[in-house]
Design a protein around this motif. Structure first.
Motif, PDB file in Angstrom:
ATOM      1  N   ASN A 150       0.808  -1.233   0.000  1.00  0.00           N
ATOM      2  CA  ASN A 150       0.000   0.000   0.000  1.00  0.00           C
ATOM      3  C   ASN A 150       0.836   1.276   0.000  1.00  0.00           C
ATOM      4  N   ASP A 171      -3.242   4.593  -1.318  1.00  0.00           N
ATOM      5  CA  ASP A 171      -4.654   4.701  -1.704  1.00  0.00           C
ATOM      6  C   ASP A 171      -5.002   6.145  -2.087  1.00  0.00           C
ATOM      7  N   LYS A 175      -6.528   7.246  -5.654  1.00  0.00           N
ATOM      8  CA  LYS A 175      -7.797   7.981  -5.684  1.00  0.00           C
ATOM      9  C   LYS A 175      -7.690   9.207  -6.605  1.00  0.00           C
ATOM     10  N   ILE A 186     -15.266   6.208  -4.895  1.00  0.00           N
ATOM     11  CA  ILE A 186     -14.013   5.472  -4.693  1.00  0.00           C
ATOM     12  C   ILE A 186     -13.897   5.058  -3.226  1.00  0.00           C
ATOM     13  N   SER A 188     -11.606   2.551  -0.392  1.00  0.00           N
ATOM     14  CA  SER A 188     -10.390   1.766  -0.193  1.00  0.00           C
ATOM     15  C   SER A 188     -10.468   0.973   1.108  1.00  0.00           C
ATOM     16  N   VAL A 198      -8.966  -1.222  -3.703  1.00  0.00           N
ATOM     17  CA  VAL A 198      -9.655   0.012  -4.067  1.00  0.00           C
ATOM     18  C   VAL A 198     -10.728  -0.303  -5.104  1.00  0.00           C
TER      19      VAL A 198
END
Length: 203
Positions: A150, A171, A175, A186, A188, A198
């Motif tokens: 991540n 994330d 995004k 969106i 996550s 996601v």
């Protein structure tokens, strides 16, 4: 070329070993990620960067009345994915072809779901590639990204140092790219292992 370069584009014997390893090694992460995806039983699904085809197999089970297509730019991956899903291919429920996400070989608004497991790290132009995904999704369709890293821990750095052309995204970064491509809603999800999932919807 180092063995780990085969994560990006598997080639030759080392590539064959790598796609087999990825099918096995990523199964727990994929199962976790798929818990956040509820496709319709008859969904049309595209798996981008399908690797050895294990996730195609899982998606076919999730969509028993649907169809799943896979693309990968590695000939080794395509060969393995076709073997793993030979029965579904023979039944007309699956196709796997060699292609790049930079220029998807599909007409607009073909798919209900597009998935990307452990692959956006290697996409050459994320903004343009996400627009390609957006193009082939039906309105209301879902783009699903699942990553083992991540981008929030220093241990992720070792992979970007070993593997040329690899970028690990947080994330927040994903995004931003998704929003620029036109996606909305969106969401996550993360866990203690550092896995990231996601989902984003086409307007």
């Amino acid at each position: 070329m180092s063995f780990f370069e085969n994560t990006r584009k598997p080639v030759g014997f080392g590539g064959k070993i790598m796609v087999a390893m990825m099918n096995f090694g990523h199964s727990a992460m994929a199962e976790w990620g798929l818990s956040f995806l509820q496709p319709a039983p008859d969904a049309m699904v595209l798996d981008c960067g399908c690797g050895g085809g294990a996730n195609i197999k899982a998606l076919l089970k999730l969509c028993p009345n649907g169809k799943v297509q896979g693309i990968d730019y590695s000939a080794v991956s395509v060969e393995k994915a076709r073997k793993v899903n030979a029965r579904a291919i023979a039944a007309g429920r699956c196709t796997v072809q060699q292609a790049s996400v930079a220029e998807l070989p599909f007409e607009a608004e073909q798919f209900d779901v597009v998935t990307a497991f452990e692959t956006v790290y290697f996409w050459p132009e994320l903004a343009q590639n996400f627009r390609e995904v957006y193009r082939v999704l039906k309105p209301g369709g879902v783009f699903f990204i699942c990553n083992e890293a991540n981008g929030e821990t220093t241990k992720d750095d070792k992979w970007t140092q070993i593997i040329d052309g690899m970028a690990i995204y947080t994330d927040t970064a994903l995004k931003e790219y998704l929003e620029k491509a036109g996606f909305c809603q969106i969401q996550s999800h993360k866990n203690k292992k550092g896995w990231l999932c996601v989902t984003a919807q086409k307007r």
